[in-house]
Design an enzyme around this catalytic site. Structure first.
Site, mmCIF file in Angstrom:
data_model
loop_
_atom_site.group_PDB
_atom_site.id
_atom_site.type_symbol
_atom_site.label_atom_id
_atom_site.label_comp_id
_atom_site.label_asym_id
_atom_site.label_seq_id
_atom_site.Cartn_x
_atom_site.Cartn_y
_atom_site.Cartn_z
ATOM 1 N N ALA A 154 -0.984 -0.509 1.383
ATOM 2 C CA ALA A 154 -0.882 -1.616 2.062
ATOM 3 C C ALA A 154 0.897 -1.733 2.891
ATOM 4 O O ALA A 154 0.731 -2.154 3.963
ATOM 5 C CB ALA A 154 -0.422 -2.120 1.025
ATOM 6 N N TYR A 155 1.379 -0.184 2.596
ATOM 7 C CA TYR A 155 3.114 -0.676 3.677
ATOM 8 C C TYR A 155 2.544 -0.762 5.051
ATOM 9 O O TYR A 155 3.141 -1.342 6.434
ATOM 10 C CB TYR A 155 3.844 0.464 2.980
ATOM 11 C CG TYR A 155 4.555 -0.412 3.513
ATOM 12 C CD1 TYR A 155 5.826 -0.899 2.978
ATOM 13 C CD2 TYR A 155 5.735 0.905 4.611
ATOM 14 C CE1 TYR A 155 6.915 -1.066 3.907
ATOM 15 C CE2 TYR A 155 7.304 0.723 5.277
ATOM 16 C CZ TYR A 155 7.657 -0.242 5.048
ATOM 17 O OH TYR A 155 9.216 -0.494 5.208
#
Length: 230
Positions: free
Chosen positions: A139-140
């Site tokens: 997700a980052y």
């Protein structure tokens, strides 16, 4: 946007780059610095005003905007890692990353934009990443790619009120958040923040902090003549 004599609000100010932003803003003559974080911060300098703030909670953001009607510079520094796989990590963990890294920035900027306008325009600084432009699992990186687009769109909207919007991009900095990263070089936080604040005071739209990030940025397409679809 010069810092001297102005009021700064830093999110995620309890550790890492946030601490350095508070320190260097004071060193550049800030009249006041709101040090905002989920936990209260103690600081010896009387110009520092601790602020309890959770950027994922709209009520907390609204309360901070009410408590700080004199902000000239908003530094959206708060960010988290998490959601190592978009396919198998709990969706709640992935949402947490986007709520902090993207929607928290958006809600902070929306809440403080009227204050900045009332004080002559001011500035917003968004802390993104070289991973804004490199697709990596989890997700980052996708949250930072979203933040890059968000920052650019906010710059277009806030231009009408004279607000400078600076997007800052860097590879890994040596902070508590990156302690688990052992296979990559890390940048000194004081250098990172110094370059970002230099870019702010120079009136820039973008701060490219290190050589790795500069090389990735330069590799992006620079063709701006293609017609937009539709």
């Amino acid at each position: 946007m010069h810092i001297n004599g102005h009021t700064v609000l830093v999110t995620g100010a309890s550790s890492g780059l946030g601490v350095e932003f508070v320190t260097q803003a004071l060193g550049r003559g800030a009249a006041k610095v709101y040090a905002a974080a989920r936990r209260e911060i103690n600081h010896a300098d009387p110009r520092v005003v601790p602020m309890r703030l959770d950027v994922t909670e709209p009520d907390s953001i609204a309360a901070s905007a009410k408590a700080a009607p004199d902000v000239d510079i908003l530094i959206n520094n708060a960010g988290i890692l998490g959601g190592s796989s978009l396919l198998t990590s709990p969706i709640s963990e992935i949402r947490d990353v986007f709520d902090t890294n993207v929607f928290g920035v958006l809600e902070m900027t929306r809440s403080f934009a009227p204050t900045l306008a009332s004080r002559g325009g001011g500035a917003v600084v968004d802390i993104a990443s070289v991973l804004s432009w490199i697709a990596a699992p989890g997700a980052y990186s996708s949250s930072k790619a979203a933040l890059w687009g968000l920052t650019n769109s906010l710059r277009a909207e806030l231009a009408t009120q004279g607000t400078q919007v600076l997007g800052a991009h860097l590879s890994y900095a040596a902070t508590p958040m990156t302690e688990g990263v052992t296979d990559a070089p890390k940048l000194a936080p004081d250098m990172v923040v110094g370059q970002i604040l230099d870019a702010l005071e120079e009136g820039a739209d973008e701060a490219i902090v290190d050589d790795i990030t500069a090389a990735v940025r330069a590799s992006l397409s620079t063709n701006t003549t293609a017609a937009l679809p539709g």
